[in-house]
Motif scaffolding. Structure first.
Motif, short mmCIF file in Angstrom:
data_model
loop_
_atom_site.label_atom_id
_atom_site.label_comp_id
_atom_site.label_asym_id
_atom_site.label_seq_id
_atom_site.Cartn_x
_atom_site.Cartn_y
_atom_site.Cartn_z
N LYS A 1 0.81 -1.22 0.00
CA LYS A 1 0.00 0.00 0.00
C LYS A 1 0.85 1.28 0.00
O LYS A 1 0.65 2.17 -0.82
CB LYS A 1 -0.94 0.00 1.23
CG LYS A 1 -1.80 -1.24 1.36
CD LYS A 1 -2.71 -1.20 2.57
CE LYS A 1 -2.04 -1.15 3.92
NZ LYS A 1 -1.23 -2.34 4.28
N THR A 2 1.83 1.33 0.93
CA THR A 2 2.64 2.55 1.02
C THR A 2 3.53 2.70 -0.20
O THR A 2 3.73 3.82 -0.70
CB THR A 2 3.49 2.52 2.32
OG1 THR A 2 2.59 2.50 3.43
CG2 THR A 2 4.42 3.71 2.44
N THR A 3 4.04 1.59 -0.72
CA THR A 3 4.87 1.66 -1.93
C THR A 3 4.06 2.26 -3.08
O THR A 3 4.52 3.17 -3.78
CB THR A 3 5.39 0.25 -2.30
OG1 THR A 3 6.04 -0.30 -1.16
CG2 THR A 3 6.33 0.28 -3.47
N ALA B 1 -3.94 9.78 1.93
CA ALA B 1 -3.82 9.71 3.37
C ALA B 1 -3.40 8.29 3.73
O ALA B 1 -4.19 7.36 3.60
CB ALA B 1 -5.15 10.09 4.01
N ASP B 2 -2.13 8.13 4.13
CA ASP B 2 -1.60 6.79 4.41
C ASP B 2 -1.70 6.51 5.91
O ASP B 2 -0.88 6.99 6.69
CB ASP B 2 -0.15 6.69 3.92
CG ASP B 2 0.38 5.25 3.95
OD1 ASP B 2 -0.30 4.37 4.49
OD2 ASP B 2 1.48 5.01 3.43
N GLU B 3 -2.70 5.76 6.30
CA GLU B 3 -2.99 5.45 7.70
C GLU B 3 -2.93 6.68 8.58
O GLU B 3 -2.22 6.71 9.60
CB GLU B 3 -1.99 4.41 8.21
CG GLU B 3 -1.99 3.20 7.29
CD GLU B 3 -1.62 1.93 8.00
OE1 GLU B 3 -1.85 1.87 9.21
OE2 GLU B 3 -1.13 1.03 7.33
N PRO B 4 -3.72 7.71 8.24
CA PRO B 4 -3.58 8.98 8.95
C PRO B 4 -4.17 8.96 10.35
O PRO B 4 -3.93 9.86 11.13
CB PRO B 4 -4.38 9.95 8.07
CG PRO B 4 -5.42 9.08 7.44
CD PRO B 4 -4.76 7.75 7.22
MG LIG Z 1 2.30 1.21 4.84
#
Ligand SMILES: [Mg+2]
Ligand SMILES: Nc1ncnc2c1ncn2[C@@H]1O[C@H](COP(=O)(O)OP(=O)(O)OP(=O)(O)O)[C@@H](O)[C@H]1O
Length: 267
Positions: free
Chosen positions: A50-52, A178-181
Motif C-alpha cells: 500500500k505505502t509503496t 492519506a496513508d494510515e492517517p
Molecule cells: Mg504502509
C-alpha cells in the motif's frame, strides 16, 4: 465522472536480503482510476504494498515499470522541473501515519502552515495569511492560541494531525493521499478527522485515497474499496460488495479478522 488519476500497469520490484539476494514485487501490475470527489480506501495486510503504491503516485519513489497519469500529465515522464513538482505537490498532497515526522522539532508548528501559504502563492505574515491560518484552524477545531507559537513536542499527536489537515485545507489539493492517517489517534480524534475528509470531498471536490488497515472505517467513508494482497489489487467494489459479498478468500480472511463488535454493529 472524469478520472483525475490513472494508474497503468504499475510495478515496483525491490532487491532484498543481505546474504542471499532476492526480489520482492512490492507492487505488481496494478491499474486503476480515481474519479473527482471520490473516496477510495486501499486496504490490505502489512507488507501488501500500500505505502509503496502511495509513494509512487506521490512521485517519491520511482516505479520499475508502468505509468501514473494525473489529469493529462504523465507524472514520471512529463514532470521534470522544480516548478512542475511544486505544481504536482500542490495538487496531490499527502498525510502520513505519524504526524510527528511531518514537523521539524526545532521550528514552531506555524511553519508548516506558512509553507502551505507560500505554496499557494500567498505572502506569509500578511493580514490575509493570518486570516487564512485562523480559518484553517477553525475548520479542524483548533483555537489559534491552543497551537500557534508552540513547538511540536508541546502538542499531542491528535493536535498535530489536525494541523496537517489545516495545511491540506489551505492547499486544497485535488487529490489527497492519506496513508494510515488515523491509526495513531484515539477514537474521537479519528472520527473528527474522518469527518473533515468527508467535508473536504463534498465542499471542495477533493479526491481521497485512504490507505488503511481498518475495514470498519473504510466501510463507513468510502465510495469504493480496493483490497491489496502481495502487491496486487485482488478485489475492488463498493463497501457493501467488499464487506458483505467478498469473492476472494483473502478478503474473507481480512473481514474475519475484524473484531466482532464491528461486525455486529455494521453488518
Ligand atoms: Mg504502509
Ligand atoms: N525501500 C525498500 N526496500 C526493500 N523492500 C521494501 C522497501 N520498501 C518496502 N519494501 C517491501 O515491499 C513490500 C511492501 O511494503 P509496503 O511498505 O508498501 O507495505 P504496506 O502495505 O504499506 O504495509 P503496512 O501496512 O505495514 O504499512 C514489503 O515486503 C516491504 O518489505
Amino acid at each position: 465522472m472524469d478520472a483525475i488519476l490513472r494508474v497503468e500497469k504499475l510495478s515496483k520490484v525491490f532487491e532484498s536480503g543481505f546474504i542471499r539476494r532476492s526480489l520482492v514485487k512490492a507492487v505488481d501490475n496494478v491499474s486503476f482510476e480515481l474519479s473527482e470527489g471520490e473516496i477510495v480506501s486501499l486496504v490490505g495486510q502489512s507488507g501488501s504494498g500500500k505505502t509503496t503504491l502511495a509513494k509512487i503516485i506521490l512521485r517519491l519513489l520511482e516505479p520499475s515499470s508502468g505509468d501514473v497519469w494525473f489529469m493529462d500529465k504523465n507524472v514520471w515522464k512529463d514532470l521534470k522541473t522544480l516548478d512542475d513538482l511544486k505544481w504536482y505537490w500542490k495538487n496531490v498532497h499527502a498525510i502520513f501515519q505519524n504526524p510527528y515526522a511531518s514537523f521539524n522539532p526545532f521550528y514552531k508548528v506555524d511553519r508548516v502552515l506558512n509553507q502551505a501559504l507560500k505554496l499557494i502563492g500567498k505572502e506569509p505574515n500578511s493580514e490575509e495569511a493570518k486570516r487564512v491560518i485562523e480559518e484553517s484552524l477553525k475548520f479542524v477545531g483548533l483555537g489559534p492560541d491552543e497551537v500557534l507559537g508552540k513547538y511540536p513536542h508541546q502538542l499531542s499527536g491528535g493536535q498535530l494531525q489536525r494541523i496537517l489537515i489545516a495545511r491540506t485545507w489551505i492547499i486544497k489539493p485535488k487529490l489527497l493521499i492519506a496513508d494510515e492517517p488515523v491509526s495513531m489517534l484515539d477514537v474521537s480524534t479519528r472520527g473528527k478527522i474522518i469527518e473533515l475528509f468527508d467535508i473536504m470531498r463534498k465542499k471542495y471536490g477533493t479526491t481521497i485515497l485512504f490507505v488503511s488497515h481498518d475495514l470498519g472505517i473504510s466501510y463507513v467513508i468510502s465510495d469504493r474499496i480496493f483490497v491489496m494482497y502481495q502487491g496486487k489489487i485482488i478485489e475492488e467494489g463498493s463497501p457493501d460488495d467488499i464487506l458483505l459479498n467478498p469473492t476472494h478468500e483473502y478478503t474473507k480472511e481480512l473481514i474475519a479478522s475484524v473484531p466482532t463488535l464491528y461486525r455486529k454493529w455494521s453488518f
